[in-house]
Design an enzyme around this catalytic site. Structure first.
Site, PDB file in Angstrom:
ATOM      1  N   LYS A 155      -7.054  34.436  -3.441  1.00  0.00           N
ATOM      2  CA  LYS A 155      -7.925  35.579  -3.122  1.00  0.00           C
ATOM      3  C   LYS A 155      -8.255  35.614  -1.637  1.00  0.00           C
ATOM      4  CE  LYS A 155     -12.336  34.912  -3.350  1.00  0.00           C
ATOM      5  NZ  LYS A 155     -13.522  35.102  -2.531  1.00  0.00           N
ATOM      6  N   ASN A 156      -8.602  34.456  -1.070  1.00  0.00           N
ATOM      7  CA  ASN A 156      -9.067  34.455   0.325  1.00  0.00           C
ATOM      8  C   ASN A 156      -7.936  34.602   1.338  1.00  0.00           C
ATOM      9  OD1 ASN A 156     -11.630  34.353  -0.565  1.00  0.00           O
ATOM     10  ND2 ASN A 156     -11.968  32.185  -0.116  1.00  0.00           N
ATOM     11  N   ARG A 165     -18.463  40.847   0.900  1.00  0.00           N
ATOM     12  CA  ARG A 165     -18.643  40.625   2.339  1.00  0.00           C
ATOM     13  C   ARG A 165     -17.327  40.691   3.090  1.00  0.00           C
ATOM     14  NH1 ARG A 165     -23.241  38.196   3.667  1.00  0.00           N
ATOM     15  NH2 ARG A 165     -22.208  37.329   5.476  1.00  0.00           N
ATOM     16  N   CYS A 202     -26.617  36.351   1.248  1.00  0.00           N
ATOM     17  CA  CYS A 202     -26.106  36.369  -0.121  1.00  0.00           C
ATOM     18  C   CYS A 202     -26.533  35.093  -0.816  1.00  0.00           C
ATOM     19  CB  CYS A 202     -24.597  36.546  -0.144  1.00  0.00           C
ATOM     20  SG  CYS A 202     -23.691  35.077   0.252  1.00  0.00           S
ATOM     21  N   ARG A 217     -25.311  33.806   6.058  1.00  0.00           N
ATOM     22  CA  ARG A 217     -23.969  34.257   6.386  1.00  0.00           C
ATOM     23  C   ARG A 217     -23.907  35.398   7.415  1.00  0.00           C
ATOM     24  NH1 ARG A 217     -20.284  34.528   1.119  1.00  0.00           N
ATOM     25  NH2 ARG A 217     -18.649  34.175   2.631  1.00  0.00           N
ATOM     26  N   ASP A 220     -15.800  25.367  -1.190  1.00  0.00           N
ATOM     27  CA  ASP A 220     -15.477  26.143  -2.391  1.00  0.00           C
ATOM     28  C   ASP A 220     -15.130  25.262  -3.598  1.00  0.00           C
ATOM     29  OD1 ASP A 220     -15.963  28.451  -1.020  1.00  0.00           O
ATOM     30  OD2 ASP A 220     -13.874  28.964  -0.671  1.00  0.00           O
ATOM     31  N   ARG A 274     -14.642  38.008  -9.771  1.00  0.00           N
ATOM     32  CA  ARG A 274     -14.333  38.408  -8.396  1.00  0.00           C
ATOM     33  C   ARG A 274     -13.162  37.610  -7.835  1.00  0.00           C
ATOM     34  NH1 ARG A 274     -19.221  38.662  -4.405  1.00  0.00           N
ATOM     35  NH2 ARG A 274     -17.392  39.088  -3.144  1.00  0.00           N
TER      36      ARG A 274
HETATM   37  N1  EPU Z   1     -21.219  31.667  10.391  1.00  0.00           N
HETATM   38  C1  EPU Z   1     -22.071  32.045  11.401  1.00  0.00           C
HETATM   39  N2  EPU Z   1     -21.743  33.156  12.130  1.00  0.00           N
HETATM   40  C2  EPU Z   1     -20.615  33.876  11.906  1.00  0.00           C
HETATM   41  C3  EPU Z   1     -19.742  33.467  10.885  1.00  0.00           C
HETATM   42  C4  EPU Z   1     -20.077  32.344  10.139  1.00  0.00           C
HETATM   43  O1  EPU Z   1     -23.108  31.420  11.621  1.00  0.00           O
HETATM   44  O2  EPU Z   1     -20.383  34.871  12.608  1.00  0.00           O
HETATM   45  C5  EPU Z   1     -21.556  30.481   9.587  1.00  0.00           C
HETATM   46  C6  EPU Z   1     -21.777  30.812   8.114  1.00  0.00           C
HETATM   47  O3  EPU Z   1     -23.094  31.263   7.869  1.00  0.00           O
HETATM   48  C7  EPU Z   1     -21.455  29.500   7.442  1.00  0.00           C
HETATM   49  C8  EPU Z   1     -20.326  28.940   8.314  1.00  0.00           C
HETATM   50  O4  EPU Z   1     -20.433  29.616   9.571  1.00  0.00           O
HETATM   51  O5  EPU Z   1     -22.563  28.653   7.508  1.00  0.00           O
HETATM   52  C9  EPU Z   1     -18.925  29.131   7.773  1.00  0.00           C
HETATM   53  O6  EPU Z   1     -18.749  30.468   7.371  1.00  0.00           O
HETATM   54  P1  EPU Z   1     -17.360  31.207   7.396  1.00  0.00           P
HETATM   55  O7  EPU Z   1     -17.438  32.344   8.344  1.00  0.00           O
HETATM   56  O8  EPU Z   1     -16.251  30.235   7.576  1.00  0.00           O
HETATM   57  O9  EPU Z   1     -17.291  31.782   5.919  1.00  0.00           O
HETATM   58  P2  EPU Z   1     -16.647  33.159   5.513  1.00  0.00           P
HETATM   59  O10 EPU Z   1     -15.516  33.440   6.396  1.00  0.00           O
HETATM   60  O11 EPU Z   1     -17.702  34.181   5.351  1.00  0.00           O
HETATM   61  C10 EPU Z   1     -14.845  32.190   3.887  1.00  0.00           C
HETATM   62  C11 EPU Z   1     -14.491  32.353   2.450  1.00  0.00           C
HETATM   63  C12 EPU Z   1     -15.556  31.676   1.597  1.00  0.00           C
HETATM   64  C13 EPU Z   1     -15.600  30.197   1.977  1.00  0.00           C
HETATM   65  C14 EPU Z   1     -15.874  30.054   3.478  1.00  0.00           C
HETATM   66  C15 EPU Z   1     -15.835  28.636   3.966  1.00  0.00           C
HETATM   67  C16 EPU Z   1     -13.269  34.421   2.427  1.00  0.00           C
HETATM   68  C17 EPU Z   1     -13.208  35.847   2.049  1.00  0.00           C
HETATM   69  N3  EPU Z   1     -14.400  33.773   2.143  1.00  0.00           N
HETATM   70  O12 EPU Z   1     -16.113  32.816   4.060  1.00  0.00           O
HETATM   71  O13 EPU Z   1     -15.129  31.795   0.251  1.00  0.00           O
HETATM   72  O14 EPU Z   1     -16.607  29.546   1.265  1.00  0.00           O
HETATM   73  O15 EPU Z   1     -14.904  30.812   4.226  1.00  0.00           O
HETATM   74  O16 EPU Z   1     -14.620  28.048   3.679  1.00  0.00           O
HETATM   75  O17 EPU Z   1     -12.320  33.888   2.958  1.00  0.00           O
HETATM   76  C18 EPU Z   1     -15.402  31.894  -2.081  1.00  0.00           C
HETATM   77  O18 EPU Z   1     -14.185  32.144  -2.163  1.00  0.00           O
HETATM   78  O19 EPU Z   1     -16.111  31.600  -3.082  1.00  0.00           O
HETATM   79  C19 EPU Z   1     -16.040  31.914  -0.766  1.00  0.00           C
HETATM   80  C20 EPU Z   1     -17.364  31.991  -0.609  1.00  0.00           C
END
Ligand code: EPU
Length: 441
Positions: A22-23, A93, A117, A122, A309, A401
């Site tokens: 998915k990701n 998101r 969330c 996030r 995850d 999802r």
């Molecule tokens: N963060 C910031 N600022 C930003 C972006 C991130 O502070 O601009 C922080 C976040 O709050 C968090 C950390 O950095 O504490 C890591 O967040 P990241 O941006 O890596 O997460 P994401 O890109 O929103 C993706 C996956 C998540 C997975 C995380 C970590 C997708 C669509 N989602 O989220 O997947 O947990 O990376 O590996 O790729 C899931 O599949 O259940 C899921 C939540």
């Protein structure tokens, strides 16, 4: 809202095929916005978020054909709207992944700012700072992020140092940089396999990206990108979830169509707690338990370390292990919502901020529980599989999802799990189980 009814206590036996990630699918679908030509993606998982992402692309003006269930042919030649509205962003998101491609190709984009969330605040500040470094003007207007490229509509290559590793932030900047003028270097980039998969697609489309899978990614901007065909990698988190399912029920599963090298840290950790994981070939694992499970500490960190995850599923497993396991969540600040539900089933878990201490083994008993997010739901399913008696999991839309037909896959290997639907008249999806029971509530 659908629920799962699980009668626990059955060992799983048989083979299960892993779906596409998915990701990885979500950013690859967004990448189709970067070109007027058709991008064909194979092996998309049949999961709710993919349907939501498809809807977003169609709302923007793209056409999406589905010649087969898991193949999408996406054509974004006629984009008329440059906005991901609140209605979509609040349900998923990952809609923010439209920002980079729209800004790069059309010089403008508007995306509703996602709020907090279930797993934390996030923010997307790092995405936005990155776009600014590429010359974009970024404003917040009425809850929306409004971004514009410089005067001639084209972003400018730059050096971006991410303060923190961000998966979708890296993906957004990568996509934006493919069409920028000049070279972009991303430092402290995420190294997840999904990033490499996206880079492979982008390079097939004509982008010039090097260094994916490492913390430094270099992108040489090009004038335009073209169409491409790409097959999405197997879902490493679904793979890990089924490994735990075999181990927690003391069963034996053959896990097919997976890519074990994408989950080395998970496999190592699970082997250390007593799970036998044999690599039958490059895409097949055999999982058995053999010995009693031993507790072992784990800390979640960005790839290639143990993924956040898989934290909830690991916690469910640790309820069955001998001793005390300290689980430290460093990626998200609030990702222990499943702990209180597991406690309702009899688990001994002590929470202190980002640290959870699980003491086992405990005999879990079935209970009504509430799913709070995707991976939390998976951990409750796993706990339900080993618990004595019946577990009813509410709000399984969370699991829908990201997992393709998890109950169908589990039932095929011997689990007693049923989807309870809201009403008999509610439309059943094509995999509706013959034993799906209707609920009057
Ligand atoms: N963060 C910031 N600022 C930003 C972006 C991130 O502070 O601009 C922080 C976040 O709050 C968090 C950390 O950095 O504490 C890591 O967040 P990241 O941006 O890596 O997460 P994401 O890109 O929103 C993706 C996956 C998540 C997975 C995380 C970590 C997708 C669509 N989602 O989220 O997947 O947990 O990376 O590996 O790729 C899931 O599949 O259940 C899921 C939540």
């Amino acid at each position: 809202m659908d629920k799962f009814l699980i009668s626990g206590g059955r060992a799983l036996n048989g083979s299960v095929a892993i779906s596409g990630a998915k990701n990885s699918a979500l950013p690859c679908m967004a990448a189709a916005l970067l070109t007027a030509e058709t991008v064909t993606l194979h092996n998309l998982p049949y999961a709710r978020d993919i349907i939501t992402q498809r809807r977003l692309l169609e709302d923007l003006g793209a056409t999406v054909l589905t010649p087969e269930l898991r193949t999408h042919k996406i054509n974004a030649a006629h984009i008329e709207v440059f906005e991901a509205p609140y209605e979509l962003v609040k349900t998923m998101r990952a809609s923010v992944l439209a920002l980079g491609p729209l800004l790069a190709r059309f010089g403008k984009a508007k995306v509703s700012l996602p709020g907090g969330c279930a797993i934390g605040t996030r923010p997307i500040d790092l995405h936005l700072k990155g776009f600014e470094l590429l010359g974009a003007e970024v404003r917040l207007e009425g809850g929306n992020v409004v971004a514009r490229a410089p005067q001639d509509g084209r972003l400018i290559g730059a050096i971006v140092n991410f303060e923190k590793v961000t998966v979708t932030g890296t993906e957004n900047l990568l996509m934006a940089a493919t069409l920028a003028r000049g070279k972009t270097v991303l430092h402290n980039a995420a190294c997840e396999p999904e990033i490499s998969d996206l880079c492979e697609l982008l390079n097939r489309m004509g982008a010039r990206v090097r260094g994916s899978g490492t913390p430094t990614i270099e992108i040489e901007g090009v004038e335009a990108l073209g169409g491409a065909q790409h097959t999405i990698i197997p879902d490493r988190i679904e793979t890990g979830t089924f490994i735990v399912a075999a181990a927690i029920t003391d069963g034996e599963l053959i896990i097919k169509d997976c890519q074990p090298e994408h989950l080395t840290s998970v496999i190592e950790q699970l082997r250390e707690v007593g799970v036998n994981i044999e690599e039958l070939n490059q895409s097949t694992l055999r999982v058995t338990r053999g010995t009693a499970l031993r507790a072992k500490n784990v800390t979640t960190e960005p790839h290639p370390k143990f993924p956040t995850d898989m934290q909830a599923q690991y916690m469910a497993l640790m309820t069955q292990a001998e001793g005390e396991a300290i689980i430290t969540e460093t990626v998200f600040e609030n990702r222990f919502m499943h702990a209180s539900e597991l406690q309702r089933m009899g688990a001994q878990i002590h929470l202190n901020g980002r640290i959870a201490t699980v003491t086992g083994p405990t005999k879990l008993t079935g209970a009504p529980v509430l799913a709070s997010d995707l991976r939390a739901s998976a951990s409750l399913v796993l706990a339900g599989l080993v618990a004595q008696g019946e577990t009813v999991i509410e709000r399984v839309y969370h699991i829908d999802r990201g997992y393709e037909r998890i109950e169908t896959k589990l039932r095929a290997v011997g689990a007693n799990i049923q989807r309870l639907r809201e009403s008999v008249t509610a439309p059943l999806s094509e995999d509706a189980a013959p034993d799906a029971t209707a609920l009057a509530s």
